[in-house]
Design an enzyme around this catalytic site. Structure first.
Site, PDB file in Angstrom:
ATOM      1  N   ARG A 120       0.824  -1.202   0.000  1.00 14.18           N
ATOM      2  CA  ARG A 120       0.000   0.000   0.000  1.00 14.18           C
ATOM      3  C   ARG A 120       0.857   1.251   0.000  1.00 14.18           C
ATOM      4  O   ARG A 120       0.529   2.244  -0.628  1.00 14.18           O
ATOM      5  CB  ARG A 120      -0.890  -0.014   1.242  1.00 14.18           C
ATOM      6  N   TYR A 121       1.920   1.220   0.777  1.00  9.24           N
ATOM      7  CA  TYR A 121       2.785   2.389   0.904  1.00  9.24           C
ATOM      8  C   TYR A 121       3.970   2.244  -0.057  1.00  9.24           C
ATOM      9  O   TYR A 121       4.309   1.132  -0.456  1.00  9.24           O
ATOM     10  CB  TYR A 121       3.293   2.496   2.347  1.00  9.24           C
ATOM     11  N   ARG A 124       7.188  -0.021   1.589  1.00  9.49           N
ATOM     12  CA  ARG A 124       7.094  -1.137   2.526  1.00  9.49           C
ATOM     13  C   ARG A 124       5.888  -2.020   2.237  1.00  9.49           C
ATOM     14  O   ARG A 124       4.893  -1.570   1.697  1.00  9.49           O
ATOM     15  CB  ARG A 124       7.074  -0.645   3.977  1.00  9.49           C
ATOM     16  N   CYS A 133      -3.518 -17.672  15.331  1.00  9.50           N
ATOM     17  CA  CYS A 133      -3.010 -16.897  16.468  1.00  9.50           C
ATOM     18  C   CYS A 133      -3.111 -17.781  17.711  1.00  9.50           C
ATOM     19  O   CYS A 133      -3.837 -18.771  17.720  1.00  9.50           O
ATOM     20  CB  CYS A 133      -3.839 -15.644  16.693  1.00  9.50           C
ATOM     21  N   CYS A 137      -8.596 -12.246  19.149  1.00 10.54           N
ATOM     22  CA  CYS A 137      -9.155 -10.982  19.621  1.00 10.54           C
ATOM     23  C   CYS A 137     -10.476 -10.774  18.910  1.00 10.54           C
ATOM     24  O   CYS A 137     -10.514 -10.786  17.681  1.00 10.54           O
ATOM     25  CB  CYS A 137      -8.221  -9.826  19.276  1.00 10.54           C
ATOM     26  N   CYS A 140     -10.759  -8.462  15.825  1.00 12.89           N
ATOM     27  CA  CYS A 140      -9.650  -8.568  14.855  1.00 12.89           C
ATOM     28  C   CYS A 140     -10.018  -8.012  13.476  1.00 12.89           C
ATOM     29  O   CYS A 140     -11.012  -8.404  12.876  1.00 12.89           O
ATOM     30  CB  CYS A 140      -9.219 -10.021  14.709  1.00 12.89           C
ATOM     31  N   ARG A 142      -8.601  -8.632  10.764  1.00 13.24           N
ATOM     32  CA  ARG A 142      -8.508  -9.653   9.713  1.00 13.24           C
ATOM     33  C   ARG A 142      -9.362 -10.876  10.021  1.00 13.24           C
ATOM     34  O   ARG A 142      -9.025 -11.988   9.614  1.00 13.24           O
ATOM     35  CB  ARG A 142      -7.048 -10.053   9.476  1.00 13.24           C
ATOM     36  N   ASP A 301     -11.162  -0.601  13.798  1.00  9.05           N
ATOM     37  CA  ASP A 301     -11.593  -0.646  12.404  1.00  9.05           C
ATOM     38  C   ASP A 301     -13.057  -1.065  12.304  1.00  9.05           C
ATOM     39  O   ASP A 301     -13.594  -1.691  13.212  1.00  9.05           O
ATOM     40  CB  ASP A 301     -10.710  -1.619  11.613  1.00  9.05           C
ATOM     41  N   ASP A 338      -7.005   3.866  10.582  1.00 10.07           N
ATOM     42  CA  ASP A 338      -6.663   3.211   9.329  1.00 10.07           C
ATOM     43  C   ASP A 338      -7.875   3.459   8.428  1.00 10.07           C
ATOM     44  O   ASP A 338      -8.962   2.928   8.678  1.00 10.07           O
ATOM     45  CB  ASP A 338      -6.413   1.713   9.553  1.00 10.07           C
ATOM     46  N   LYS A 345      -2.913   4.520   7.226  1.00 11.75           N
ATOM     47  CA  LYS A 345      -3.033   5.088   8.564  1.00 11.75           C
ATOM     48  C   LYS A 345      -2.964   6.607   8.518  1.00 11.75           C
ATOM     49  O   LYS A 345      -2.031   7.164   7.955  1.00 11.75           O
ATOM     50  CB  LYS A 345      -1.908   4.544   9.449  1.00 11.75           C
TER      51      LYS A 345
HETATM   52  C1  LIG Z   1       0.421  -0.584   9.087  1.00  8.71           C
HETATM   53  C2  LIG Z   1       0.873  -0.997   7.784  1.00  8.71           C
HETATM   54  C3  LIG Z   1       2.216  -0.868   7.413  1.00  8.71           C
HETATM   55  C4  LIG Z   1       3.263  -0.286   8.350  1.00  8.71           C
HETATM   56  O1  LIG Z   1       3.020   1.056   8.590  1.00  8.71           O
HETATM   57  P1  LIG Z   1       3.968   1.911   9.572  1.00  8.71           P
HETATM   58  O2  LIG Z   1       3.291   3.241   9.698  1.00  8.71           O
HETATM   59  O3  LIG Z   1       5.304   1.988   8.887  1.00  8.71           O
HETATM   60  O4  LIG Z   1       4.056   1.175  10.842  1.00  8.71           O
HETATM   61  C5  LIG Z   1       2.587  -1.263   6.155  1.00  8.71           C
HETATM   62  N1  LIG Z   1       1.684  -1.757   5.272  1.00  8.71           N
HETATM   63  C6  LIG Z   1       0.386  -1.877   5.586  1.00  8.71           C
HETATM   64  C7  LIG Z   1      -0.551  -2.385   4.579  1.00  8.71           C
HETATM   65  C8  LIG Z   1      -0.059  -1.509   6.846  1.00  8.71           C
HETATM   66  O5  LIG Z   1      -1.364  -1.646   7.169  1.00  8.71           O
HETATM   67  S1  SF4 Z   2      -5.672  -8.835  16.287  1.00 12.89           S
HETATM   68 FE1  SF4 Z   2      -6.203 -10.584  14.956  1.00 12.89          FE
HETATM   69  S2  SF4 Z   2      -4.257 -11.181  14.027  1.00 12.89           S
HETATM   70 FE2  SF4 Z   2      -3.758  -9.934  15.822  1.00 12.89          FE
HETATM   71  S3  SF4 Z   2      -3.483 -11.408  17.511  1.00 12.89           S
HETATM   72 FE3  SF4 Z   2      -5.615 -10.690  17.569  1.00 12.89          FE
HETATM   73  S4  SF4 Z   2      -6.727 -12.242  16.391  1.00 12.89           S
HETATM   74 FE4  SF4 Z   2      -4.568 -12.471  15.855  1.00 12.89          FE
END
Ligand SMILES: *Cc1c(COP(=O)(O)O)cnc(C)c1O
Ligand code: SF4
Length: 395
Positions: A120-121, A124, A133, A137, A140, A142, A301, A338, A345
């Protein structure tokens, strides 16, 4: 410092599992094998509310339930509003989807370079290495893929993901997440970190993990050796409430630090769990005592079934405002949203700039007092020259 923040008051012990030999309790495999995953197991130890009974009945369709004995012990079982309880015990509210909620709230699916790799960025990538996991949570982000309760069937192809990074020289930072990367076997983790370290343009490798909180026993001498071998590896842990800061977590973070792993923390702002100033102040102070730098606080989220978890954004701003200036600067995390749909973010900050003109910036300090900083830089001929300055200096 609040009395409960003194380390001698931090929780340590086997609680409900006092009869289990200590070497078993300290073995992460024992902890994993003895996770509470069924409603019957919960009922043995807890009087579940009707809301929780409902949540447990539904969890299998949304996000599996699992709680390590270690983490379950941190619940005050007489308190239905316990902040640990709310994070890991399903509630009926999870069944309902509000119109603003989404299966993929931060739009990760739309930014995948290859399956499992979110790019996305500019510089990175987020590398999802597993869908499991140690505990789950309930909020979560995801949930769509984690624990596979929704049949996503996530099987990342490591070789394809590594190849993508190798072929994209602009990627200098990789974040391993999931699921929890520290549930990979030592052998797999060693292999993966080795392959990533061998990519010349990859400068920064980090892991996002809740293992230190759910399963501190996993931070073994063998794991320390892997981090030393492939370091520097950075890590973002995930602690939401001061009650999660135990002697066991302290020891795990110490082992990580001794293995050369710099630690940050990510918290999610959760309604009636940690959305108040006192709780967050206690949390960030405890984190610093463990050499963990508070990194982000996330607004929850818009994941499906998250209405009961979503706190007021203004509360998050108030928390940051109550920390900045009043306590150690290292203790102040960045509050972020986010952005729904894939915007990434976005920092959300208290406003300290009152006004900016060509001449000055008007500021408000942490205590609310007004200060001015001039922006106009005086010309040389406006400069006052003290009589005792010798001429050549000005030449
Ligand atoms: C959070 C995230 C990152 C890392 O972001 P930082 O601000 O550098 O911690 C990189 N890629 C994705 C898709 C993210 O959600
Ligand atoms: S937030 Fe989601 S991915 Fe992270 S530890 Fe909790 S359940 Fe696992």
């Amino acid at each position: 410092m609040f009395p409960q923040d003194r380390r001698e008051n931090w929780f340590k012990g086997q609680g409900l599992w006092s009869d289990v030999p200590q070497e078993k309790w300290r073995d992460y495999r024992w902890q994993l094998r003895n996770r509470l995953t069924k409603v019957e197991q919960l009922r043995e130890h807890l009087d579940l509310t009707p809301e929780e009974e409902q949540g447990c009945a539904h969890a299998g369709n949304k996000l599996a339930m699992a709680i390590t004995p270690y983490f379950f012990n941190l619940i005050d079982r007489d308190n239905v509003d316990d902040p640990i309880r709310k994070q890991v015990i399903p509630r009926g509210d999870e069944m309902f989807t509000a119109p603003e909620e989404l299966l993929d709230p931060v739009g990760e699916e739309g930014s995948m370079g290859v399956p499992g790799l979110v790019h996305r960025y500019p510089d990175r990538v987020l590398f999802l290495v597993t869908n499991v996991c140690a505990a789950y949570c309930r909020y979560c982000t995801r949930s769509r893929l984690v624990s596979n309760a929704q049949g996503y069937d996530f099987h990342p192809n490591f070789e394809n993901c590594i190849k993508y990074i190798e072929e994209h020289p602009e990627v200098r930072d990789v974040l391993l997440s999931g699921g929890d990367p520290l549930l990979l076997s030592d052998k797999k983790l060693d292999y993966l970190l080795g392959r990533l370290r061998a990519i010349p343009h990859l400068e920064f490798i980090r892991i996002g993990s809740r293992i230190p909180t759910f399963l501190p026993q996993r931070i073994t001498p063998q794991l320390q050796e892997i981090f030393r071998k492939h370091g520097p590896i950075w890590m973002s842990i995930h602690v939401n409430h001061p009650n999660e800061c135990t002697e066991e977590l302290y020891e795990a973070t110490e082992r990580l630090t001794m293995a050369g792993v710099p630690l940050g923390n990510q918290s999610v702002l959760l309604k009636d769990v940690n959305d108040d100033v006192e709780t967050m102040r206690s949390l960030v102070h405890r984190l610093l005592m463990m050499r963990v730098r508070p990194y982000y606080i996330y607004q929850c989220d818009l994941i499906t079934g998250s209405r009961h978890f979503r706190a007021d954004v203004r509360k998050g701003i108030e928390i940051v405002e109550s920390l900045r200036g009043y306590t150690t600067g290292y203790a102040v995390p960045q509050f972020v949203i986010d952005a729904p749909g894939g915007g990434g973010k976005v920092p959300i900050n208290p406003e300290y700039v009152q006004e900016i003109t060509d001449d000055e910036i008007i500021l408000r300090n942490f205590a609310g007092e007004e200060y001015r900083y001039p922006l106009k830089i005086s010309a040389r001929d406006e400069v006052h020259v003290p009589d005792d300055v010798i001429e050549p200096v000005l030449a």
